[in-house]
Design a protein around this motif. Structure first.
Motif, PDB file in Angstrom:
ATOM      1  N   ALA A  54       0.827  -1.203   0.000  1.00 54.37           N
ATOM      2  CA  ALA A  54       0.000   0.000   0.000  1.00 54.37           C
ATOM      3  C   ALA A  54       0.863   1.255   0.000  1.00 54.37           C
ATOM      4  O   ALA A  54       0.584   2.226  -0.719  1.00 54.37           O
ATOM      5  CB  ALA A  54      -0.930  -0.012   1.215  1.00 54.37           C
ATOM      6  N   ASP A  55       1.939   1.244   0.808  1.00 52.90           N
ATOM      7  CA  ASP A  55       2.841   2.394   0.843  1.00 52.90           C
ATOM      8  C   ASP A  55       3.480   2.627  -0.530  1.00 52.90           C
ATOM      9  O   ASP A  55       3.642   3.769  -0.969  1.00 52.90           O
ATOM     10  CB  ASP A  55       3.942   2.180   1.884  1.00 52.90           C
ATOM     11  CG  ASP A  55       3.425   2.316   3.306  1.00 52.90           C
ATOM     12  OD1 ASP A  55       2.298   2.808   3.495  1.00 52.90           O
ATOM     13  OD2 ASP A  55       4.160   1.913   4.236  1.00 52.90           O
ATOM     14  N   LYS A  58       0.894   4.134  -2.994  1.00 48.96           N
ATOM     15  CA  LYS A  58       0.670   5.548  -2.665  1.00 48.96           C
ATOM     16  C   LYS A  58       1.846   6.398  -3.141  1.00 48.96           C
ATOM     17  O   LYS A  58       1.659   7.470  -3.737  1.00 48.96           O
ATOM     18  CB  LYS A  58       0.484   5.708  -1.151  1.00 48.96           C
ATOM     19  CG  LYS A  58       0.285   7.147  -0.707  1.00 48.96           C
ATOM     20  CD  LYS A  58       0.125   7.233   0.804  1.00 48.96           C
ATOM     21  CE  LYS A  58      -0.048   8.674   1.263  1.00 48.96           C
ATOM     22  NZ  LYS A  58      -0.188   8.770   2.742  1.00 48.96           N
ATOM     23  N   ARG A  59       3.063   5.924  -2.899  1.00 50.08           N
ATOM     24  CA  ARG A  59       4.249   6.684  -3.300  1.00 50.08           C
ATOM     25  C   ARG A  59       4.330   6.826  -4.819  1.00 50.08           C
ATOM     26  O   ARG A  59       4.687   7.886  -5.344  1.00 50.08           O
ATOM     27  CB  ARG A  59       5.502   5.975  -2.773  1.00 50.08           C
ATOM     28  CG  ARG A  59       6.798   6.740  -3.042  1.00 50.08           C
ATOM     29  CD  ARG A  59       8.003   6.034  -2.477  1.00 50.08           C
ATOM     30  NE  ARG A  59       8.267   4.776  -3.147  1.00 50.08           N
ATOM     31  CZ  ARG A  59       8.054   3.572  -2.609  1.00 50.08           C
ATOM     32  NH1 ARG A  59       7.560   3.459  -1.384  1.00 50.08           N
ATOM     33  NH2 ARG A  59       8.334   2.482  -3.287  1.00 50.08           N
ATOM     34  N   HIS A  62       1.991   9.467  -5.990  1.00 49.82           N
ATOM     35  CA  HIS A  62       2.543  10.785  -5.685  1.00 49.82           C
ATOM     36  C   HIS A  62       3.688  11.128  -6.643  1.00 49.82           C
ATOM     37  O   HIS A  62       3.831  12.296  -7.051  1.00 49.82           O
ATOM     38  CB  HIS A  62       3.027  10.819  -4.234  1.00 49.82           C
ATOM     39  CG  HIS A  62       1.922  10.917  -3.240  1.00 49.82           C
ATOM     40  ND1 HIS A  62       2.063  11.548  -2.012  1.00 49.82           N
ATOM     41  CD2 HIS A  62       0.643  10.474  -3.269  1.00 49.82           C
ATOM     42  CE1 HIS A  62       0.913  11.489  -1.343  1.00 49.82           C
ATOM     43  NE2 HIS A  62       0.049  10.839  -2.095  1.00 49.82           N
ATOM     44  N   LYS A  76      -4.335  11.677  -6.258  1.00 49.57           N
ATOM     45  CA  LYS A  76      -3.735  12.171  -5.014  1.00 49.57           C
ATOM     46  C   LYS A  76      -4.719  13.047  -4.242  1.00 49.57           C
ATOM     47  O   LYS A  76      -4.866  12.916  -3.015  1.00 49.57           O
ATOM     48  CB  LYS A  76      -2.467  12.956  -5.333  1.00 49.57           C
ATOM     49  CG  LYS A  76      -1.750  13.506  -4.119  1.00 49.57           C
ATOM     50  CD  LYS A  76      -0.499  14.266  -4.533  1.00 49.57           C
ATOM     51  CE  LYS A  76       0.185  14.893  -3.322  1.00 49.57           C
ATOM     52  NZ  LYS A  76       1.395  15.670  -3.724  1.00 49.57           N
ATOM     53  N   LEU A  79      -7.606  10.797  -2.845  1.00 48.93           N
ATOM     54  CA  LEU A  79      -7.174   9.941  -1.735  1.00 48.93           C
ATOM     55  C   LEU A  79      -7.015  10.726  -0.438  1.00 48.93           C
ATOM     56  O   LEU A  79      -7.210  10.188   0.658  1.00 48.93           O
ATOM     57  CB  LEU A  79      -5.858   9.245  -2.090  1.00 48.93           C
ATOM     58  CG  LEU A  79      -5.965   8.099  -3.092  1.00 48.93           C
ATOM     59  CD1 LEU A  79      -4.588   7.643  -3.556  1.00 48.93           C
ATOM     60  CD2 LEU A  79      -6.727   6.925  -2.473  1.00 48.93           C
ATOM     61  N   ARG A  80      -6.678  11.994  -0.564  1.00 44.84           N
ATOM     62  CA  ARG A  80      -6.509  12.819   0.623  1.00 44.84           C
ATOM     63  C   ARG A  80      -7.811  12.891   1.431  1.00 44.84           C
ATOM     64  O   ARG A  80      -7.787  12.996   2.654  1.00 44.84           O
ATOM     65  CB  ARG A  80      -6.050  14.225   0.208  1.00 44.84           C
ATOM     66  CG  ARG A  80      -5.523  15.067   1.363  1.00 44.84           C
ATOM     67  CD  ARG A  80      -5.017  16.410   0.883  1.00 44.84           C
ATOM     68  NE  ARG A  80      -3.889  16.263  -0.030  1.00 44.84           N
ATOM     69  CZ  ARG A  80      -3.868  16.719  -1.274  1.00 44.84           C
ATOM     70  NH1 ARG A  80      -4.922  17.348  -1.772  1.00 44.84           N
ATOM     71  NH2 ARG A  80      -2.798  16.563  -2.036  1.00 44.84           N
ATOM     72  N   GLU A  83      -8.032   9.687   3.823  1.00 41.04           N
ATOM     73  CA  GLU A  83      -6.953   9.362   4.758  1.00 41.04           C
ATOM     74  C   GLU A  83      -7.540   9.031   6.129  1.00 41.04           C
ATOM     75  O   GLU A  83      -8.373   9.763   6.663  1.00 41.04           O
ATOM     76  CB  GLU A  83      -5.996  10.547   4.898  1.00 41.04           C
ATOM     77  CG  GLU A  83      -5.120  10.793   3.682  1.00 41.04           C
ATOM     78  CD  GLU A  83      -3.909   9.873   3.644  1.00 41.04           C
ATOM     79  OE1 GLU A  83      -3.774   9.035   4.545  1.00 41.04           O
ATOM     80  OE2 GLU A  83      -3.120  10.002   2.689  1.00 41.04           O
ATOM     81  N   TYR A  88     -10.095   3.774   2.708  1.00 39.56           N
ATOM     82  CA  TYR A  88      -8.936   4.366   2.021  1.00 39.56           C
ATOM     83  C   TYR A  88      -8.264   3.370   1.077  1.00 39.56           C
ATOM     84  O   TYR A  88      -7.965   3.695  -0.078  1.00 39.56           O
ATOM     85  CB  TYR A  88      -7.913   4.869   3.044  1.00 39.56           C
ATOM     86  CG  TYR A  88      -6.635   5.371   2.402  1.00 39.56           C
ATOM     87  CD1 TYR A  88      -6.566   6.646   1.851  1.00 39.56           C
ATOM     88  CD2 TYR A  88      -5.511   4.545   2.311  1.00 39.56           C
ATOM     89  CE1 TYR A  88      -5.412   7.095   1.239  1.00 39.56           C
ATOM     90  CE2 TYR A  88      -4.345   4.985   1.700  1.00 39.56           C
ATOM     91  CZ  TYR A  88      -4.310   6.270   1.168  1.00 39.56           C
ATOM     92  OH  TYR A  88      -3.165   6.709   0.553  1.00 39.56           O
ATOM     93  N   GLU A  89      -8.042   2.155   1.555  1.00 39.84           N
ATOM     94  CA  GLU A  89      -7.287   1.199   0.743  1.00 39.84           C
ATOM     95  C   GLU A  89      -8.066   0.750  -0.495  1.00 39.84           C
ATOM     96  O   GLU A  89      -7.463   0.462  -1.533  1.00 39.84           O
ATOM     97  CB  GLU A  89      -6.869   0.009   1.594  1.00 39.84           C
ATOM     98  CG  GLU A  89      -5.787   0.394   2.605  1.00 39.84           C
ATOM     99  CD  GLU A  89      -5.504  -0.705   3.595  1.00 39.84           C
ATOM    100  OE1 GLU A  89      -6.306  -1.667   3.656  1.00 39.84           O
ATOM    101  OE2 GLU A  89      -4.492  -0.614   4.294  1.00 39.84           O
ATOM    102  N   LEU A  92      -7.470   3.431  -2.830  1.00 38.99           N
ATOM    103  CA  LEU A  92      -6.083   3.359  -3.281  1.00 38.99           C
ATOM    104  C   LEU A  92      -5.945   2.365  -4.435  1.00 38.99           C
ATOM    105  O   LEU A  92      -5.306   2.660  -5.455  1.00 38.99           O
ATOM    106  CB  LEU A  92      -5.180   2.935  -2.121  1.00 38.99           C
ATOM    107  CG  LEU A  92      -3.687   2.752  -2.447  1.00 38.99           C
ATOM    108  CD1 LEU A  92      -3.061   4.066  -2.886  1.00 38.99           C
ATOM    109  CD2 LEU A  92      -2.949   2.179  -1.233  1.00 38.99           C
TER     110      LEU A  92
END
Length: 304
Positions: A54-55, A58-59, A62, A76, A79-80, A83, A88-89, A92
């Motif tokens: 997931a990280d 997200k990265r 971005h 982006k 998704l904000r 949060e 959220y996922e 995502l």
């Protein structure tokens, strides 16, 4: 004993997969997940594997947004809003698909990994089997973590530094255009010149024949697909090969029929003279094509 050896081989395979993850942070978290799996902490293994995945998604969204990708910028922003929320996922995964970071199969597989993580993270009493954990580790690594190229500049760099070296990069002649265009569709047209710039920057000289053949075919399709403004930028970036690979550069000069628009008369003449010299030792379709394009623009001379 045979069973113990097979199990040890499974652990070794996982360690090898983890070493293929390019990002150090992703790799560290996945290795921790594997260690949990090895000692039988299956729930912790699934949770850590999903967290790293997931990280990473997200990265990458971005990163694309920072490159100016409009779809990623919208993702982006959306998704904000979610949060810290349980949904959220799911959003995502949806936005990762919209940004072409994953395909339809990946999307379904990642939902399975996400749902299993949710069961492991809550007091449901659910403990996944060793096979289920290995399957999730496979999903997370192959669908996301080990992929060096996805879209944007990371994808471009992977194409020109890794994929061009693959002798099977291009399918048969009837399908190579389709393959090249599938690659181009992943990158906004304004970034197309980066294929040429990154190739010249990363591989300015000493390319293999396979690399040059793949690059020549791809750059020909790249130029033919670009409008005049973008094509001029691509041609300008190709000039980065001139010092380190003058023979290869001469071929690149004659890739597109708009040669007179991209290169001045002196540059065209220099390229033609070098192509004639190269053909004295070895004649290839790429050299003949480039020479013919330049001659069409400037006419034949005695040397031709």
């Amino acid at each position: 004993r045979g069973m113990m050896l097979r199990e040890a081989q499974k652990f070794l395979d996982l360690d090898m997969v983890a070493r293929a993850i390019p990002d150090e942070g992703d790799r560290s978290l996945l290795l921790e997940s594997i260690q949990c799996y090895q000692i039988g902490s299956h729930r912790a293994s699934v949770i850590l594997a999903w967290c790293s995945t997931a990280d990473c998604l997200k990265r990458r969204i971005h990163d694309l947004a920072a490159e100016g990708d409009s779809q990623a910028q919208q993702a982006k922003a959306d998704l904000r809003q979610y949060e810290g929320q349980s949904s959220y996922e799911e959003h995502l995964i949806l936005h990762a698909r919209k940004c072409d970071l994953i395909d339809d199969h990946d999307e379904r597989a990642l939902r399975f990994a996400r749902d299993t993580r949710s069961q492991c993270a809550h007091p449901t009493g659910m403990i996944p089997s060793a096979e289920a954990v290995r399957h999730i580790l496979y999903i997370c690594t192959q669908s996301v973590l080990t992929r060096r190229g996805y879209r944007g500049l990371s994808f471009i760099t992977d194409v020109v530094t890794t994929q061009f070296d693959d002798p099977h990069f291009l399918p048969d002649a009837d399908k190579h255009r389709e393959h090249c265009h599938a690659i181009l569709r992943k990158v906004p047209e304004r970034l197309w010149p980066q294929f040429a710039r990154m190739a010249a920057e990363k591989r300015p000289n000493a390319q293999s024949e396979v690399w040059m053949r793949n690059a020549t075919t791809f750059f020909r399709e790249l130029l033919s697909s670009a409008n005049d403004q973008i094509a001029k930028q691509i041609a300008s970036s190709l000039q980065g090969f001139e010092a380190g690979s003058p023979d290869f550069f001469a071929t690149l000069v004659g890739l597109d029929n708009r040669v007179a628009m991209f290169w001045d008369e002196q540059k065209r003449a220099q390229a033609r003279a070098r192509l004639i010299g190269v053909s004295a030792a070895k004649i290839t379709p790429e050299v003949v094509h480039a020479w013919a394009v330049i001659c069409t623009a400037d006419g034949l001379e005695e040397a031709d």
